[in-house]
Design a protein around this motif. Structure first.
Motif, PDB file in Angstrom:
ATOM      1  N   UNK A   1      -7.026 -65.895  14.648  1.00 38.90           N
ATOM      2  CA  UNK A   1      -6.157 -65.713  15.809  1.00 38.90           C
ATOM      3  C   UNK A   1      -4.679 -65.803  15.417  1.00 38.90           C
ATOM      4  N   UNK A   2      -4.346 -66.848  14.624  1.00 40.26           N
ATOM      5  CA  UNK A   2      -2.947 -67.022  14.251  1.00 40.26           C
ATOM      6  C   UNK A   2      -2.454 -65.820  13.450  1.00 40.26           C
ATOM      7  N   UNK A   3      -3.279 -65.345  12.514  1.00 42.70           N
ATOM      8  CA  UNK A   3      -2.862 -64.229  11.657  1.00 42.70           C
ATOM      9  C   UNK A   3      -2.733 -62.936  12.473  1.00 42.70           C
ATOM     10  N   UNK A   4      -3.742 -62.647  13.292  1.00 41.07           N
ATOM     11  CA  UNK A   4      -3.711 -61.364  14.007  1.00 41.07           C
ATOM     12  C   UNK A   4      -2.603 -61.339  15.058  1.00 41.07           C
ATOM     13  N   UNK A   5      -2.387 -62.438  15.761  1.00 44.59           N
ATOM     14  CA  UNK A   5      -1.322 -62.417  16.759  1.00 44.59           C
ATOM     15  C   UNK A   5       0.043 -62.337  16.072  1.00 44.59           C
ATOM     16  N   UNK A   6       0.209 -63.073  14.972  1.00 43.18           N
ATOM     17  CA  UNK A   6       1.505 -63.018  14.278  1.00 43.18           C
ATOM     18  C   UNK A   6       1.760 -61.637  13.693  1.00 43.18           C
ATOM     19  N   UNK A   7       0.787 -61.117  12.951  1.00 44.23           N
ATOM     20  CA  UNK A   7       1.003 -59.837  12.272  1.00 44.23           C
ATOM     21  C   UNK A   7       1.249 -58.709  13.267  1.00 44.23           C
ATOM     22  N   UNK A   8       0.492 -58.695  14.374  1.00 46.12           N
ATOM     23  CA  UNK A   8       0.661 -57.584  15.318  1.00 46.12           C
ATOM     24  C   UNK A   8       1.992 -57.690  16.064  1.00 46.12           C
ATOM     25  N   UNK A   9       2.501 -58.912  16.206  1.00 43.82           N
ATOM     26  CA  UNK A   9       3.819 -59.080  16.835  1.00 43.82           C
ATOM     27  C   UNK A   9       4.940 -58.763  15.844  1.00 43.82           C
ATOM     28  N   UNK A  10       4.788 -59.253  14.604  1.00 45.12           N
ATOM     29  CA  UNK A  10       5.873 -59.152  13.631  1.00 45.12           C
ATOM     30  C   UNK A  10       5.915 -57.782  12.926  1.00 45.12           C
ATOM     31  N   UNK A  11       4.751 -57.151  12.779  1.00 44.73           N
ATOM     32  CA  UNK A  11       4.687 -55.852  12.081  1.00 44.73           C
ATOM     33  C   UNK A  11       3.889 -54.858  12.926  1.00 44.73           C
ATOM     34  N   UNK A  12       4.376 -54.538  14.127  1.00 45.28           N
ATOM     35  CA  UNK A  12       3.578 -53.680  15.027  1.00 45.28           C
ATOM     36  C   UNK A  12       3.328 -52.294  14.438  1.00 45.28           C
ATOM     37  N   UNK A  13       4.155 -51.865  13.480  1.00 46.96           N
ATOM     38  CA  UNK A  13       3.930 -50.539  12.878  1.00 46.96           C
ATOM     39  C   UNK A  13       2.690 -50.538  11.992  1.00 46.96           C
ATOM     40  N   UNK A  14       2.283 -51.712  11.516  1.00 51.66           N
ATOM     41  CA  UNK A  14       1.138 -51.791  10.595  1.00 51.66           C
ATOM     42  C   UNK A  14      -0.129 -52.363  11.243  1.00 51.66           C
ATOM     43  N   UNK A  15       0.056 -53.242  12.240  1.00 46.66           N
ATOM     44  CA  UNK A  15      -1.109 -53.964  12.776  1.00 46.66           C
ATOM     45  C   UNK A  15      -1.079 -53.944  14.307  1.00 46.66           C
ATOM     46  N   UNK A  16      -2.251 -53.751  14.905  1.00 43.98           N
ATOM     47  CA  UNK A  16      -2.316 -53.876  16.367  1.00 43.98           C
ATOM     48  C   UNK A  16      -3.532 -54.709  16.753  1.00 43.98           C
ATOM     49  N   UNK A  17      -3.370 -55.426  17.845  1.00 44.43           N
ATOM     50  CA  UNK A  17      -4.451 -56.267  18.352  1.00 44.43           C
ATOM     51  C   UNK A  17      -4.581 -56.035  19.847  1.00 44.43           C
ATOM     52  N   UNK A  18      -5.804 -55.737  20.284  1.00 44.26           N
ATOM     53  CA  UNK A  18      -6.075 -55.635  21.720  1.00 44.26           C
ATOM     54  C   UNK A  18      -7.068 -56.726  22.077  1.00 44.26           C
ATOM     55  N   UNK A  19      -6.737 -57.491  23.122  1.00 43.63           N
ATOM     56  CA  UNK A  19      -7.626 -58.584  23.526  1.00 43.63           C
ATOM     57  C   UNK A  19      -8.001 -58.401  24.985  1.00 43.63           C
ATOM     58  N   UNK A  20      -9.284 -58.464  25.228  1.00 45.48           N
ATOM     59  CA  UNK A  20      -9.748 -58.569  26.616  1.00 45.48           C
ATOM     60  C   UNK A  20     -10.735 -59.702  26.649  1.00 45.48           C
ATOM     61  N   UNK A  21     -10.262 -60.864  27.064  1.00 49.83           N
ATOM     62  CA  UNK A  21     -11.093 -62.055  26.972  1.00 49.83           C
ATOM     63  C   UNK A  21     -11.442 -62.285  25.516  1.00 49.83           C
ATOM     64  N   UNK A  22     -12.725 -62.417  25.217  1.00 46.79           N
ATOM     65  CA  UNK A  22     -13.146 -62.633  23.838  1.00 46.79           C
ATOM     66  C   UNK A  22     -13.451 -61.323  23.103  1.00 46.79           C
ATOM     67  N   UNK A  23     -13.283 -60.196  23.779  1.00 43.75           N
ATOM     68  CA  UNK A  23     -13.492 -58.911  23.104  1.00 43.75           C
ATOM     69  C   UNK A  23     -12.183 -58.459  22.464  1.00 43.75           C
ATOM     70  N   UNK A  24     -12.173 -58.457  21.146  1.00 44.08           N
ATOM     71  CA  UNK A  24     -10.944 -58.129  20.428  1.00 44.08           C
ATOM     72  C   UNK A  24     -11.140 -56.853  19.610  1.00 44.08           C
TER      73      UNK A  24
END
Lengths: 339, 316, 185
Positions: free
Chosen positions: A98-121
């Motif tokens: 969680x920490x890695x995916x939320x940080x990376x998708x916020x800090x490097x949105x051109x390289x990483x994206x995260x979609x969360x719907x409840x526990x479905x990621x």
């Protein structure tokens, strides 16, 4: 300046690894003074740090991303035990995800994206051409065990420390580019046990103070420190496991090749509290720079000479520099005529 | 992201026992973070003439990042914090809290978890219970209270936990026989105690006599700073002198003067705020310093400890 | 060969004393180790103590990887029947004691319930950092690894989990170097 990942270079064999001028400029030179002494030197890792610096974000992604992920794959294929997680660390591994995916998708949105719907990621890593959908917290929905899955997408080694009885235990990790320590052997050790081989520091009470400090790190307030050693060739995997392959490199240094062979190896160590498990993440992000590239910055070259010249014999021995240390000092002396 | 403070809004207030109020806190913007069972936050209360900062356990489901819940017992000898929460705070008010920290986490290697709560000491266990149930851990809750003052959540706990919940209402004359309770536990059981110091000491004494391993006994005291006599504190670096009144802790006085001292538990337990004493005799009230450190007299835990005399000089 | 600084992960063994509040005193030792415990054994009433003595052969590899050795079964039964307030006293070779400590912890004992005498003999269990093989009863350094055959420097860095010291190839930098073995302390 922000770094874009470049094509894969090697950290073994023909050692094609190189630093661009931008990577040299942002290299985390670790010596604030002319004399080096082992110390705790921990400071808050306040993010966002200076733009473009290695301290900007929680996880630094730079031009070596693809090369390091390729190297990690080679190491794990040779020896899958370079990654481990004890059963009670499963929750901590998911905290790390969680920490890695939320940080990376916020800090490097051109390289990483995260979609969360409840526990479905759904996680997309465009650099590695990965796109995976999974149920958060359910390891059976990931293509790999959680520690390995996320570890294969982060530069640097990661250890997860379980906190209990006022101590920290090395109970999970992915360690493919260590400065001569073995996760397989050190697994399960307490903070003082795995620091057992560090000379001189014990008598100074450094570890007692550091341990109390680390146990009290709250969520949202990571801390960092820099550590360093020297490495022959741009070799990431200087592990005890593969020592037979790289030990002889130390004999290959000559006055003619010292500037290109010898690399300053700097570890940016970050400690961050995990949410649900209360585990402490210990990330060890390694940067390598040849003495020649380092000397393009005259201030660094001069200080490096002073630090090397006055290094205590115990540290020369502990860091494995004995065979070539005089050549390093001699080559660096040209940048420090006053000394 | 580095998080120093989280702005929260009071979304609901509920009287959950005669002397205990529960506050539901929702983020003013963004999301809260999940936390680990046993975590606490420091709540900053903008009272007049000065603010208070007290630590409260989070009692909500640890995975729920939508809302934090805390419960505050009105303290008879309150220095102002609990009285402020009970009398001043209204639904819709904004407060600042720190990110969660944990000094009382479960040991997941335990073969059984024996939870012993006294009064408002039930709060950290409210976050343990969903986590223990989720992993299918063996546990029992033993809850000691006086129904005329405390006893929050007891009906809910009894119905949810069934025979794993044991209630002891002293106002009904029901007592817990600690000898019997501790004497009949399987090997590998860990005990967790949260409650008044007398309860903690009582359990420790019985456990020791019964041959329990001390590392299997975990506790969290209500260690809010107690009032004392006023005194002066001088800062060695600047020579500046601050007055600490009887209801203000030394740490709060330093913070009010803009001097940053790291702190975490604010109850004399964690050791974060340890500060060097240059002159003057401390009145040690913490549980952190060793007997030797106290005897040397050159450090103090300003979150709870005060001056034994009229003046202290600190290395700040 | 390198001179090791004092390594802090190496266990130290203090004097073993009676834990007065224990309800059962469980003594586990090898025949050679029993004398170190005898004074304590004699001090405990017979009804409150249990003594398990193993021959040196039984003690070797006290608990195999599957935990199936005869020793593990016998000790396991005694540990599982023991009450919460049990004190455990161990004496014998170092690896034997740490195997038993790990077994006791796995059934719910805390470290402070387990005391160890000064190990009998200087033999060490060695964990090869290159191939992860275990070599038992190592008395000299360097030692040839039973798994990969490399010549290993026996270090003082100790893992309680593996109940072993770490071994690192001594001549990786210069394979021509073959130092004389020295007795371990």
């Amino acid at each position: 300046m922000r770094m874009s990942p470049k094509p894969i270079q090697s950290f073994r064999g023909d050692f094609t690894y190189s630093n661009s001028p931008g990577a040299i400029a942002r290299f985390p030179f670790p010596f604030p003074e002319d004399e080096y002494m082992y110390s705790v030197n921990i400071e808050p890792h306040v993010t966002p740090g200076p733009e473009g610096s290695v301290f900007e974000f929680l996880f630094d992604i730079d031009e070596h991303y693809l090369s390091e992920m390729h190297e990690r794959d080679l190491v794990l294929k040779e020896n899958p035990k370079r990654c481990l997680a004890m059963p009670h660390m499963d929750q901590a591994c998911w905290d790390l995800i969680e920490r890695a995916m939320t940080s990376l998708s916020t800090d490097y949105p051109q390289h990483f994206t995260l979609q969360r719907e409840g526990d479905s990621w759904t996680w997309e890593n465009k650099l590695l051409n990965l796109k995976d959908s999974f149920t958060f917290g359910d390891s059976s929905t990931l293509p790999l065990p959680p520690m390995e899955y996320i570890g294969r997408q982060l530069q640097g080694d990661i250890a997860l420390l379980d906190q209990r009885d006022g101590d920290l235990f090395l109970d999970a990790g992915i360690v493919t580019c260590p400065a001569d320590w073995s996760l397989a052997f050190d697994a399960g050790m307490s903070f003082k046990e795995w620091h057992g081989p560090v000379p001189m520091a014990h008598g100074m009470g450094i570890f007692d103070r550091a341990l109390k400090y680390l146990c009290a790190i709250p969520q949202g307030r990571p801390v960092r420190r820099l550590n360093w050693t020297l490495t022959i060739n741009a070799r990431m995997d200087t592990s005890p496991e593969t020592y037979s392959e790289w030990g002889a490199d130390r004999l290959s240094v000559t006055p003619e090749n010292v500037a290109d062979k010898v690399h300053l190896r700097v570890e940016l160590q970050v400690l961050d509290r995990m949410s649900r498990s209360n585990a402490l993440m210990f990330s060890i992000r390694t940067y390598l720079i040849s003495l020649r590239d380092l000397s393009t910055n005259p201030e660094w070259a001069k200080r490096m000479h002073r630090v090397m010249k006055d290094l205590k014999p115990e540290l020369i021995e502990y860091k494995g520099l004995t065979r070539y240390h005089p050549m390093v000092v001699e080559w660096l002396s040209q940048f420090d005529p006053a000394n | 992201m580095t998080i120093d403070k989280i702005r929260v809004r009071v979304d609901a207030i509920e009287q959950v026992a005669p002397l205990i109020r529960e506050f539901q806190l929702v983020p003013v913007d963004g999301e809260l973070m999940p936390f680990s069972p046993g975590s606490h936050v420091i709540v900053e209360m903008p009272d007049q003439p000065r603010s208070h900062r007290n630590a409260y356990s989070l009692l909500s489901e640890p995975r729920d990042a939508a809302c934090y819940r805390i419960a505050v017992r009105l303290q008879e000898h309150s220095r102002g914090g609990s009285r402020f929460m009970h009398e001043q705070v209204k639904v819709g008010d904004e407060l600042a809290i720190t990110p969660p920290a944990n000094l009382f986490a479960p040991n997941w290697g335990a073969r059984k978890h024996l939870l012993i709560a006294g009064g408002v000491g039930i709060t950290p266990f409210m976050s343990y219970l969903p986590a223990l149930q989720r992993v299918g851990a063996g546990f029992e809750l033993h809850y000691l209270f006086r129904s005329k003052q405390t006893g929050a959540y007891r009906q809910q706990l009894a119905s949810e936990l069934g025979e794993r919940c044991y209630l002891y209402d002293a106002d009904e004359g029901i007592r817990c026989d600690l000898g019997e309770l501790l004497g009949d536990q399987p090997r590998g059981t860990h005990i967790y105690i949260c409650g008044p110091q007398t309860l903690i000491a009582g359990v420790q004494e019985v456990a020791q006599a019964l041959g329990w391993p001390t590392s299997h006994i975990h506790f969290e005291a209500f260690a809010a700073p107690q009032p004392g006599y006023p005194f002066e504190v001088e800062l060695n670096s600047s020579g500046r002198t601050l007055a600490v009144d009887g209801d203000t802790s030394l740490l709060e006085a330093l913070e009010d003067a803009g001097i940053a001292v790291p702190s975490l538990c604010r109850g004399g337990v964690c050791g974060q705020c340890k500060t060097r004493v240059v002159a003057g005799e401390p009145d040690h009230r913490d549980q952190f310093l060793t007997a030797d450190e106290r005897a040397e007299g050159n450090c103090i835990m300003p979150c709870v400890s005060r001056a034994a005399g009229k003046r202290l000089v600190l290395d700040l | 060969m390198t001179i090791e600084p004092l390594i802090k992960s190496r266990p130290s063994y203090g004097p073993v004393t009676v834990q007065i509040n224990a309800k059962l005193h469980l003594f586990i030792c090898t025949a050679e180790g029993q004398s170190a415990l005898q004074t304590l054994i004699d001090a405990i009433p017979q009804t409150q103590r249990q003594l398990l003595v193993f021959s040196a052969t039984d003690a070797r590899g006290a608990v195999d990887e599957k935990g199936h050795s005869l020793l593990a079964e016998q000790v396991g039964a005694a540990l599982c029947d023991a009450p919460l307030a049990t004190a455990i006293y161990l004496s014998g070779p170092e690896a034997f004691m740490w195997d038993l400590r790990n077994l006791a912890r796995s059934v719910g004992f805390a470290d402070e319930q387990i005391q160890m005498c000064e190990p009998v003999g200087n033999a060490r269990r060695l964990f090869c950092t290159h191939c992860y093989a275990i070599t038992e009863e190592v008395s000299h350094s360097p030692q040839t690894c039973s798994g990969c055959g490399r010549l290993l420097l026996v270090r003082d860095h100790y893992s309680k989990l593996h109940a072993a010291y770490v071994g690192v190839q001594i001549n990786a930098e210069d394979p021509a170097e073959i130092p004389e073995p020295e007795a371990l302390s």
